[in-house]
Design an enzyme around this catalytic site. Structure first.
Site, PDB file in Angstrom:
ATOM      1  N   GLU A 173       0.807  -1.147   0.144  1.00 37.98           N
ATOM      2  CA  GLU A 173      -0.004  -0.132  -0.006  1.00 37.98           C
ATOM      3  C   GLU A 173       0.837   1.185   0.020  1.00 37.98           C
ATOM      4  O   GLU A 173       0.787   2.241   0.901  1.00 37.98           O
ATOM      5  CB  GLU A 173      -1.053   0.077   1.173  1.00 37.98           C
ATOM      6  CG  GLU A 173      -1.781  -1.269   1.233  1.00 37.98           C
ATOM      7  CD  GLU A 173      -3.129  -1.172   1.986  1.00 37.98           C
ATOM      8  OE1 GLU A 173      -3.258  -0.366   3.000  1.00 37.98           O
ATOM      9  OE2 GLU A 173      -4.278  -1.905   1.843  1.00 37.98           O
ATOM     10  N   GLU A 296      -4.974  -8.648  -0.527  1.00 37.71           N
ATOM     11  CA  GLU A 296      -5.724  -8.343   0.621  1.00 37.71           C
ATOM     12  C   GLU A 296      -7.084  -8.482   0.385  1.00 37.71           C
ATOM     13  O   GLU A 296      -7.368  -7.483  -0.672  1.00 37.71           O
ATOM     14  CB  GLU A 296      -5.251  -6.966   1.162  1.00 37.71           C
ATOM     15  CG  GLU A 296      -4.124  -7.405   2.205  1.00 37.71           C
ATOM     16  CD  GLU A 296      -3.540  -6.208   3.188  1.00 37.71           C
ATOM     17  OE1 GLU A 296      -4.340  -5.382   3.394  1.00 37.71           O
ATOM     18  OE2 GLU A 296      -2.451  -5.827   2.838  1.00 37.71           O
TER      19      GLU A 296
HETATM   20  O1  AHR Z   1      -5.290  -6.246   6.901  1.00 40.78           O
HETATM   21  C1  AHR Z   1      -5.102  -5.007   7.559  1.00 40.78           C
HETATM   22  C2  AHR Z   1      -4.372  -3.902   6.866  1.00 40.78           C
HETATM   23  O2  AHR Z   1      -5.434  -3.464   5.794  1.00 40.78           O
HETATM   24  C3  AHR Z   1      -3.069  -4.019   6.155  1.00 40.78           C
HETATM   25  O3  AHR Z   1      -2.267  -4.049   7.063  1.00 40.78           O
HETATM   26  C4  AHR Z   1      -3.088  -3.107   5.262  1.00 40.78           C
HETATM   27  O4  AHR Z   1      -2.443  -3.249   4.275  1.00 40.78           O
HETATM   28  C5  AHR Z   1      -4.491  -2.863   4.860  1.00 40.78           C
HETATM   29  O5  AHR Z   1      -4.854  -1.449   4.787  1.00 40.78           O
END
Ligand code: AHR
Length: 491
Positions: A173, A296
């Site tokens: 990110e 994610e």
């Molecule tokens: O999964 C939780 C968080 O969500 C992670 O650390 C981040 O990459 C995302 O914003």
């Protein structure tokens, strides 16, 4: 009558097992207490890893595990997590609860966990607050087999052989917690950092993943593909399912039917995202060499009352299982572009497979959904056409059925079906082209929308044999109960 036509002789590409990957971050009780309890713990463990958790993950054939973050990755300095534990540097986990991280779980422990589970490693490197040298040395430490400063250090720390790093992510990110960069700036950084991710092992090439967009940031994908596409193997994307808005996520267990349908609708939005990001990628990579890595995804609700807000601990119900099943069917259907996906997260965090409380553990409905999809791993996606109308409930329109079908090397056709409606069963006629069904077995996960497992009642929701089908004219007639996920193995 709903109809599903499966062309058993028409394959559309390999469903990479890594689509069923997972994500484990130094966040709350995911690593500490969730998978790692240390050698001295009373909780049965092997080299510090919980035996119960490892066994459960082996049972769903967990293929690949992402670590150490998430946001944590861009503050993580790997050298703090090697060597004698008593001398490892401590740090503050600023993102997640401000707790002290003692670095007792580091590189060696992560690879030991992967060894015990039998899964591949997906490492995320630190771009936000790290250096090119630090990343370069980490790769050398993990994968170089000859004589070198980092390989020698690894040996000194007790591991003679190089490990296999299947995937390496260049930051996480970068548009947010990973450095607040613009797409243009990160594309340059990606080009520079990835240069020094050396391929030391010809027998185990590292698949390089560039950090991708936040949901619908299509500009990010465009810039990355244009400026750095030829230097990457995969480009990631993050998308979380929330019922209404980040401010109004609501409870994981106390929700209405309207919340349920809204959540499922938002989960299905991932298909639009995949289509649109893929369309951009197609312009620069028509051969689909570069994978879209959904590293994610999953549900994000309010934390359970009384728990640390920075630990992201939430319960998990049939609603979560439905989100998992709908998403996994979408990933299967787009396996030409989606090479890997990693649900967030493994244990005790967000849409977890497993919850633990001291020595106790339970498998969540999401875990059981993954188990129903296990047999798709490495199969060939089959051409299939579902003729089923949409339905509207609580003002939200959804497909009344959803599916994906695949062909295993032994000739078995695997079908996973989802019926999202809360109060309506569905009849489905499956017609098989190029094959006659001789025998069928099935499993089902079904229950009330908020059905869940607790530490006192850990088996309230789980898969059971499914018998709601009949062979007919070489095909099948299936009856799916409301709010259900079914796996059929057709021989
Ligand atoms: O999964 C939780 C968080 O969500 C992670 O650390 C981040 O990459 C995302 O914003």
């Amino acid at each position: 009558m709903n109809k599903l036509i499966i062309h058993a002789e028409l394959t559309k590409g390999r469903i990479c097992k890594d689509i069923q990957g997972q994500f484990s971050e130094h966040l709350g009780r995911c690593i500490y207490g969730g998978v790692y309890v240390g050698e001295q713990s009373d909780i049965p463990n092997e080299n510090g890893m919980r035996k119960d958790v490892v066994q459960a993950l082996r049972d769903i054939h967990l293929p690949v595990l992402r670590w150490p973050g998430g946001c944590f990755a861009d503050e993580y300095h790997w050298k703090d997590g090697i060597g004698p534990k008593e001398t490892r540097k401590k740090m503050v986990n600023t993102h997640w609860g401000g707790v002290t991280e003692d670095n007792s779980f580091g590189t060696h422990e992560f690879f030991e966990l992967c060894r015990q589970i039998g899964c591949d490693a997906y490492i995320t490197g630190n771009v936000g607050s790290g250096t090119v040298q630090e990343m370069n040395e980490w790769v050398e430490y993990m994968t170089f087999e000859g004589v070198s400063p980092m390989a020698d250090l690894r040996r000194q720390n007790g591991h003679a052989d190089a490990w296999k790093v299947a995937y390496f992510g260049v930051g996480n990110e970068p548009w947010g917690c990973g450095g607040n960069m613009t797409a243009e700036y990160y594309a340059n950084e990606y080009r520079r950092y990835q240069t020094y991710i050396r391929q030391y092992r010809p027998d185990a090439r590292i698949y390089k993943v560039a950090a991708g967009s936040n949901g619908s940031d299509f500009h990010w994908t465009e810039v990355l593909m244009k400026n750095a596409g030829r230097m990457m193997d995969g480009l990631s994307m993050h998308y979380y399912t929330i019922p209404h808005s980040w401010e109004k996520k609501g409870s994981a267990l106390n929700f209405t039917a309207a919340d349920y349908y809204e959540t499922l609708k938002n989960a299905l939005y991932i298909e639009q995202l995949i289509r649109r990001h893929s369309a951009i990628m197609d312009q620069y990579d028509p051969e689909k060499r570069v994978g879209l890595i959904v590293d994610e995804w999953g549900t994000w609700f309010d934390v359970e009352e009384g728990t640390n807000p920075g630990f992201l601990y939430q319960q998990n119900s049939m609603r979560d299982a439905m989100v998992a099943a709908l998403s996994l069917n979408v990933f299967n259907q787009h396996c030409d572009r989606v090479h890997m996906a990693n649900i967030a997260q493994l244990v005790n965090v967000l849409q977890a497979m497993i919850l633990t409380e001291g020595p106790r553990m339970l498998c969540t409905p999401t875990y059981y959904a993954f188990r129903l999809f296990r047999d798709h791993q490495e199969n060939q996606l089959l051409d299939s056409h579902l003729i089923a109308s949409d339905f509207t409930a609580e003002g939200i329109t959804l497909p009344s059925l959803q599916e994906s079908s695949s062909l295993a090397p032994d000739g078995t056709v695997h079908v996973t079906l989802v019926n999202p409606a809360l109060d309506q069963g569905q009849e489905l006629e499956i017609s098989l082209q190029g094959m006659r069904a001789a025998s069928v077995s099935g499993e089902i996960l079904t229950g009330e929308m908020d059905a869940h497992n607790t530490f006192d009642c850990p088996d309230a929701v789980k898969n059971v044999p499914f018998t709601g089908f009949a062979l007919a004219d070489g095909g099948l007639k299936v009856t799916l109960p409301a709010c259900s996920i079914v796996h059929l193995a057709i021989h």
